[in-house]
Design an enzyme around this catalytic site. Sequence first.
Site, mmCIF file in Angstrom:
data_model
loop_
_atom_site.group_PDB
_atom_site.id
_atom_site.type_symbol
_atom_site.label_atom_id
_atom_site.label_comp_id
_atom_site.label_asym_id
_atom_site.label_seq_id
_atom_site.Cartn_x
_atom_site.Cartn_y
_atom_site.Cartn_z
ATOM 1 N N ASP A 174 0.833 -3.195 12.477
ATOM 2 C CA ASP A 174 1.083 -3.637 11.097
ATOM 3 C C ASP A 174 1.375 -5.142 11.122
ATOM 4 O O ASP A 174 2.400 -5.576 11.638
ATOM 5 C CB ASP A 174 2.287 -2.862 10.530
ATOM 6 C CG ASP A 174 2.550 -3.204 9.067
ATOM 7 O OD1 ASP A 174 2.550 -4.404 8.721
ATOM 8 O OD2 ASP A 174 2.773 -2.268 8.279
ATOM 9 N N ASP A 232 4.784 -6.276 9.576
ATOM 10 C CA ASP A 232 5.934 -5.948 10.427
ATOM 11 C C ASP A 232 5.961 -6.812 11.687
ATOM 12 O O ASP A 232 7.017 -7.283 12.107
ATOM 13 C CB ASP A 232 5.886 -4.466 10.826
ATOM 14 C CG ASP A 232 6.377 -3.560 9.709
ATOM 15 O OD1 ASP A 232 7.110 -4.048 8.815
ATOM 16 O OD2 ASP A 232 6.024 -2.372 9.706
ATOM 17 N N ARG A 279 0.851 -1.183 0.000
ATOM 18 C CA ARG A 279 0.000 0.000 0.000
ATOM 19 C C ARG A 279 0.886 1.233 0.000
ATOM 20 O O ARG A 279 1.713 1.400 0.885
ATOM 21 C CB ARG A 279 -0.859 -0.056 1.264
ATOM 22 C CG ARG A 279 -2.081 0.771 1.190
ATOM 23 C CD ARG A 279 -2.962 0.474 2.366
ATOM 24 N NE ARG A 279 -2.388 0.936 3.621
ATOM 25 C CZ ARG A 279 -3.112 1.259 4.668
ATOM 26 N NH1 ARG A 279 -4.413 1.136 4.641
ATOM 27 N NH2 ARG A 279 -2.551 1.655 5.782
HETATM 28 C C1 PRP Z 1 -1.201 -4.201 4.708
HETATM 29 C C2 PRP Z 1 -2.109 -5.394 4.943
HETATM 30 C C3 PRP Z 1 -2.953 -5.428 3.697
HETATM 31 C C4 PRP Z 1 -3.115 -3.969 3.383
HETATM 32 C C5 PRP Z 1 -4.446 -3.524 3.881
HETATM 33 O O1 PRP Z 1 -0.153 -4.538 3.883
HETATM 34 O O2 PRP Z 1 -1.431 -6.594 5.155
HETATM 35 O O3 PRP Z 1 -2.347 -6.118 2.610
HETATM 36 O O4 PRP Z 1 -2.071 -3.258 4.073
HETATM 37 O O5 PRP Z 1 -4.675 -2.209 3.521
HETATM 38 P P1 PRP Z 1 -5.800 -1.759 2.503
HETATM 39 O O6 PRP Z 1 -7.023 -2.527 2.846
HETATM 40 O O7 PRP Z 1 -5.920 -0.299 2.797
HETATM 41 O O8 PRP Z 1 -5.312 -2.022 1.121
HETATM 42 P P2 PRP Z 1 1.045 -3.544 3.531
HETATM 43 O O9 PRP Z 1 0.721 -2.710 2.346
HETATM 44 O O10 PRP Z 1 1.454 -2.810 4.779
HETATM 45 O O11 PRP Z 1 2.188 -4.526 3.053
HETATM 46 P P3 PRP Z 1 2.989 -5.633 3.884
HETATM 47 O O12 PRP Z 1 2.022 -6.769 4.159
HETATM 48 O O13 PRP Z 1 4.058 -6.037 2.952
HETATM 49 O O14 PRP Z 1 3.494 -5.024 5.158
#
Ligand code: PRP
Length: 219
Positions: free
Chosen positions: A210, A213, A114
């Site tokens: 998160d 993380d 994101r």
């Molecule tokens: C987080 C989470 C989802 C997304 C949700 O991932 O695991 O994939 O954000 O957000 P949204 O509904 O607003 O799209 P992130 O982008 O932080 O990536 P990561 O899993 O690699 O940390």
Amino acid sequence: MAVSFHERSDMAAQVHLSPHPLVKHKLTLLRERSTDPTKFRQLVRELALLLTYEATADLAVAPRRVETPLAETTGYKVEEVVGLIPILRAGLGMVEGVWQLIPSAQVWHIGLFRDERTLRPVEYYNKLPVSPTVDLCLVLDPMLATGGSAIATVDILKRWGARRIKFMGLIAAPEGLARFTQAHPDVAVHLAAIDEGLNERGFILPGLGDAGDRQFGTA
Ligand code: PRP
């Protein structure tokens, strides 16, 4: 204005909140700030397993003969080929939990992150084969915040030709859930909880931080 989950009866039919006490208990441990990555990964795995039990209640079965030590009888065989679509990174931790119940499940990764400024999903990994190799796609991601990542993943799967898709997550924000169910009213959503909402940075409140993380120790 955000649409409340409880105001939309169509959404209520599509969204399945686990009523299971173990899910509630484990999700609370997962939320806790002091839960370290080892314990966090274990809880994600266990919650995924428990939600899988609920999300697969309608899997198609076919009769098959089975010989017990005492007699021959008719049993069942799951007929559908299940595909797991973990959204990288955080969805990865849910795979092991599903595999404990469905060891034959195929895994097809979708990489999305994101954009921190726009909150829009950016695709960086997709190695789906030319045409679908599974009957049921289970999209895995612990967090549904704005809904952008989940919507984009289901868009990808539908373009691929997938016909039966479900989303399995741990927590969702009501605004993201409303967006998702509007975009994909045919996709059942299985969750452990619906939280209060998003903060100004698009994080789920109260949430659990998160999930990527916290699983991978990169906070
Ligand atoms: C987080 C989470 C989802 C997304 C949700 O991932 O695991 O994939 O954000 O957000 P949204 O509904 O607003 O799209 P992130 O982008 O932080 O990536 P990561 O899993 O690699 O940390």
